[in-house]
Design an enzyme around this catalytic site. Structure first.
Site, mmCIF file in Angstrom:
data_model
loop_
_atom_site.group_PDB
_atom_site.id
_atom_site.type_symbol
_atom_site.label_atom_id
_atom_site.label_comp_id
_atom_site.label_asym_id
_atom_site.label_seq_id
_atom_site.Cartn_x
_atom_site.Cartn_y
_atom_site.Cartn_z
ATOM 1 N N GLU A 248 0.561 -8.037 3.411
ATOM 2 C CA GLU A 248 -0.900 -7.446 3.112
ATOM 3 C C GLU A 248 -1.377 -8.685 2.097
ATOM 4 O OE1 GLU A 248 0.543 -3.607 1.995
ATOM 5 O OE2 GLU A 248 -1.289 -2.927 4.501
ATOM 6 N N ASP B 106 2.261 2.395 10.082
ATOM 7 C CA ASP B 106 1.970 3.158 9.094
ATOM 8 C C ASP B 106 1.642 3.822 8.258
ATOM 9 O OD1 ASP B 106 1.369 2.467 5.987
ATOM 10 O OD2 ASP B 106 0.203 1.240 5.557
ATOM 11 N N GLU C 184 -0.010 9.876 1.264
ATOM 12 C CA GLU C 184 -1.007 9.083 1.477
ATOM 13 C C GLU C 184 -1.668 9.063 2.132
ATOM 14 O OE1 GLU C 184 -0.043 4.698 1.880
ATOM 15 O OE2 GLU C 184 -1.962 4.123 2.251
#
Ligand code: BDP
Length: 688
Positions: A267, A340, A368
C-alpha cells in the site's frame, strides 16, 4: 446522526479489564472490597511484587487465606506458564507467577475451576499492534486519540500518561498479553529519532513490570527519511551499519526491547523491492541487527498491488518462494484472511504453506470492517473460526492454530498479533462491549483452543456480575448472562448477514470502510479498492470466480480443500461467493435460489439486530445506567445501519437479478437513488 461516545462515565469493568482511565477507583473496587489474604513469596522482582499486589487488591476468595508463589523447576510448566495447586501458584519464571495470580483471581469471579491446573500459553509472543500515529491520531481507531502519543511537539510524560499506561499494562497482563507495538504499521521514520525514543523508553518502563515488551513499527526507508543516507537498500553497507547503530541506540535505552514490526512494499510503503531486493533481504538485514539482543522482526505479508492478478493470491505468490530464506528471528505476520480483515474470509493459504519459516496470525481487534464502534460485533467467533480452520498441510487436523503455534512445525518462535481497539475514550474501546474483543484476543492468544462461549461468559461475569442489585443476583444468569452472551455470540454473524453474506466481501462505500457502496467505483479509483471488483455482479450472476475457470486462487489451498472449494455444491456456503460466480437462479442448500437466499440473509441480519435491541432492553437493572444507555444507543444505530445495508445491497443487486424480493420479507425503506447519490458520510460517521 452522529453519536459520540464521550461519556464521562464511571465505567466499571471486570476486575481486570478494569480499565477506567480517568477514575482509578473504579466502581468494581468499590463494590468488591478485597478480602484479606496472606501471600508468601521470596522474589523481590517487580513482576512478583505486582502479582502480590494484584492478589491483595482483588482477592475475593476465603478471608485470611494463605497463598504462596513459588518458583520451581518443572518440565510441565513452560516459560510463562503456571501451575495452580490448591493455594499454591508455581511457575518456572516470575512472569508465570504473575499470570498465575491473575488466573486465580479471574477464577473467583468467572467460576472457572483452577484448583489443580497447569496452563501454558499457546504462543510465546502475544502482541497488541497499535496503529497509533505520533500526532495522536489512530489509524482505524474508533475510541478517541492515542493513549501513547500526543504529537511530536509534546513528548513530555505526564502523571496522567503514567497512570493510564499502568492501567493498560495491568489489563494486558491480566489476560497474558506480553508485547505492545506502540505505533502504526504505516510508520513515521521519526519514531526512531532520539526524543521520540525517550518517550518509548518511558512507556517501556511502565509496561516492563507487567511482563510486556515494547516493540516499534519501522519505516523501511528510515535511513533516507531521517536524511542520514541517500539509500535504504538493505544490501548497502552504509544502510546495514545505520540499522546496527540505531538498534544499539535503542537497546542502550531499552535493554529488553522486543523488536520491529514492518509493513514493506505494501500500500505504498517503501521496502526492499524498491531496490530490486526481496522481502527476505529486507527482513534479514533488520533481523541481523536485532539478533545480538534477542530482538524479533515481524515482517508483514499483507502485500498486493493493482495488477491483473487476483488480490487474494498475491501474498502467497510473493512469500511462498521465500520460504526457508528468512533468519530464525523473523516471523511472517499474516492476516487471518487472504484479502483484508473482512467480516468473513476463508483463512489465508499462507498458513501452513510456509513450513520453514515462523508464521504468525494477525487479527484485527478494532472493528474497521465490522461497524467501527457503532455496532456490536464480538469477534472471538471469527478468530476461533480461523484458528480452527483445517489447512490439511500435514494431513487432516493441521489447523491454523497448530501450524502457527509450534505444534506441527518446529519454528523457532511463535507469535500472534491483534490490531488494538484502544484509545483515550473513557471506556477505552469506543463502546463498552467492545472491551470484550480486547479481552478475547488476549485469552485466545494464551489458549488458542478456548471457545468463544467461554470467553464471553468470563468477560460478562468479570465485567457485570456485581453490578446487579443484590436482590437480583440469583436471576443474574438467566436474565443477564445468558441473553447478553447470546447477543455477543451471534453478533458477528449478524454483521456478516446484513452486510456481506454468502462469501461477499469488501462492499464498502469509500475508504472509511463503514457503510455499503456496492456501486462505489469513482473514475480514478484503483479497481481493487472498489466493491465491483469483489462482487462482480452482472446480469448472469454474482461472486468472484476463484476456481480454475477464474483466478484459480483455490489452487493455493492444500487438497482436499482446493477440490472442496472448487465445487459450488461442496464449497461451504459461507464462502460460496468468495470462490464462485453463480447464476442468480443457482439453488442453495435451503432450496431457495441464490437471489432469494441473499435476500433472506440480508433480512436475517437485520432481524437479528432488532432482536438484540429487544433483549438488551430487558437488562436495565443489571448494568449501570450509563452502560445500559450507551449499549442501547449502539444497538439502535446498528439497526439503522443494518437496514441501510440490506436496502442498499438488495436494491442495487436487484438491478442485475431482475427478481423480486421474496414477499414474506419486509420491504426496503430507503430508495436506492438516495443511498447512491447522497454522500455516504451523510449516513455514516467519519472516523473520530
Ligand atoms: C487496511 C487498512 C489500512 C491499513 C492496512 C494494513 O484499511 O488502514 O494500513 O489494512 O493492515 O485494512 O496495513
Amino acid at each position: 446522526m452522529m453519536i459520540r461516545f464521550l461519556f464521562a462515565l464511571t465505567v466499571f469493568l471486570g476486575y481486570n479489564l478494569i480499565l477506567h482511565a480517568q477514575n482509578p477507583n473504579d466502581l468494581w473496587l468499590q463494590q468488591h472490597p478485597a478480602k484479606a489474604v496472606n501471600v508468601q513469596y521470596k522474589s523481590k522482582s517487580p513482576l512478583v511484587l505486582n502479582a502480590v499486589k494484584a492478589l491483595k487488591q482483588y482477592w475475593q476468595g476465603k478471608e485470611g487465606a494463605d497463598i504462596s508463589l513459588k518458583l520451581v523447576k518443572s518440565t510441565a510448566i513452560k516459560a510463562e506458564g503456571y501451575q495452580i495447586s490448591g493455594n499454591t501458584i508455581s511457575a518456572t519464571t516470575e512472569k508465570g507467577l504473575l499470570y498465575g495470580a491473575y488466573a486465580m483471581l479471574r477464577a473467583q469471579i468467572s467460576d472457572e475451576n483452577v484448583a489443580a491446573l497447569v496452563s501454558n500459553p499457546s504462543y510465546e509472543n502475544r502482541i497488541l499492534n497499535h496503529w497509533d500515529n505520533l500526532d495522536g491520531s489512530v489509524e482505524r481507531g474508533y475510541a478517541g486519540k492515542s493513549i501513547f502519543w500526543r504529537g511530536e511537539g509534546d513528548l513530555t510524560v505526564s502523571k496522567a500518561d503514567l497512570d493510564r499506561w499502568k492501567k493498560y499494562a495491568e489489563a494486558n497482563a491480566s489476560i497474558g498479553i506480553n508485547g505492545s507495538v506502540l505505533n502504526n504499521v504505516n510508520a513515521s521514520a521519526k519514531m526512531l529519532s532520539a526524543p521520540v525514543l525517550q518517550r518509548v523508553k518511558a512507556i517501556a518502563a511502565v509496561l516492563r513490570p507487567y511482563g510486556i515488551k515494547t516493540y516499534l513499527s519501522v519505516n523501511f526507508s528510515s535511513p533516507t527519511m531521517l536524511r542520514d543516507l541517500k539509500t535504504a537498500d538493505p544490501l548497502n553497507a552504509d544502510v546495514i551499519a545505520w540499522w546496527h547503530k540505531k538498534v544499539a541506540e535503542i537497546y542502550k535505552e531499552i535493554p529488553d526491547f522486543g523488536g520491529f514490526l514492518v509493513k514493506a512494499n505494501s500500500e505504498g510503503q517503501p521496502g526492499p523491492q524498491d531496490f530490486g531486493r526481496t522481502h527476505a533481504d529486507g527482513a534479514n538485514m533488520l533481523a541481523d541487527a536485532l539478533k545480538p539482543y534477542g530482538g524479533l522482526v515481524m515482517w508483514r505479508a499483507f502485500v498486493y498491488s493493482p495488477s491483473n492478478e487476483d488480490r487474494a493470491k498475491q501474498a502467497y505468490q510473493e512469500f511462498v518462494p521465500l520460504d526457508g530464506k528468512f533468519r530464525d528471528n523473523v516471523i511472517i505476520q499474516v492476516k487471518n484472511g487472504p484479502i483484508d480483515f473482512q467480516p468473513r474470509e476463508p483463512f489465508s493459504p499462507l498458513f501452513g504453506a510456509m513450513q520453514h519459516s515462523s508464521v504468525m496470525p494477525e487479527f484485527q481487534v478494532t472493528q474497521e470492517y465490522l461497524g467501527h464502534a457503532y455496532q456490536v460485533a464480538f469477534l472471538a467467533p471469527m478468530w476461533e473460526e480461523c484458528l480452527n480452520s483445517d489447512t490439511y498441510q500435514k494431513g487432516e487436523g493441521s489447523t491454523v492454530a497448530k501450524v502457527t503455534d509450534g505444534t506441527l512445525f518446529s519454528q523457532k518462535h511463535s507469535a500472534i498479533a491483534g490490531v488494538a481497539n484502544t484509545g483515550l475514550d473513557s471506556n477505552w474501546s469506543g463502546y463498552t462491549l467492545g472491551q470484550a474483543n480486547w479481552y478475547a484476543f488476549g485469552r485466545l492468544a494464551w489458549d488458542n483452543q478456548l471457545k468463544s462461549d467461554q470467553i464471553a461468559d468470563e468477560w460478562l461475569k468479570l465485567t457485570f456480575k456485581q453490578q446487579a442489585q443484590p436482590d437480583l443476583i440469583q436471576d443474574w444468569n438467566k436474565n443477564f448472562l445468558q441473553p447478553v452472551k447470546n447477543i455477543l455470540l451471534e453478533s458477528r454473524e449478524a454483521v456478516v448477514n446484513y452486510s456481506m453474506p454468502l462469501g461477499l466481501h469488501h462492499i464498502f462505500a469509500a475508504h472509511h470502510h463503514f457503510g455499503p457502496g456496492p456501486w462505489w467505483a469513482p473514475k480514478n479509483a484503483r479497481p481493487d479498492w472498489t466493491p465491483p471488483y469483489y462482487h462482480q455482479a452482472d446480469s448472469l450472476g454474482i461472486g468472484f470466480d476463484r476456481t480454475p475457470s477464474g483466478s484459480n486462487a483455490t489452487s493455493q489451498y492444500h487438497q482436499p480443500l482446493a477440490d472442496v472449494f472448487n465445487n459450488p455444491d461442496t464449497c461451504p456456503e459461507m464462502y460460496l461467493l468468495w470462490f464462485h460466480h453463480l447464476p442468480w437462479t443457482y439453488q442453495t442448500k435451503s432450496g431457495r435460489s441464490l437471489w432469494d437466499e441473499l435476500c433472506f440473509r440480508y433480512d436475517k441480519g437485520l432481524q437479528q439486530v432488532r432482536n438484540f435491541q429487544k433483549v438488551w432492553d430487558k437488562t436495565s437493572l443489571y448494568t449501570s445506567v450509563e452502560v445500559y444507555e450507551e449499549t442501547q444507543a449502539v444497538l439502535k444505530r446498528q439497526t439503522f445501519d443494518a437496514q441501510v445495508y440490506k436496502d442498499a445491497c438488495l436494491l442495487y443487486f436487484q438491478q442485475f437479478s431482475k427478481m423480486p424480493i421474496p414477499h414474506e420479507l419486509e420491504r426496503p425503506v430507503f430508495d436506492l437513488k438516495a443511498l447512491e447519490s447522497g454522500d455516504p458520510l451523510d449516513f455514516y460517521p467519519q472516523e473520530k
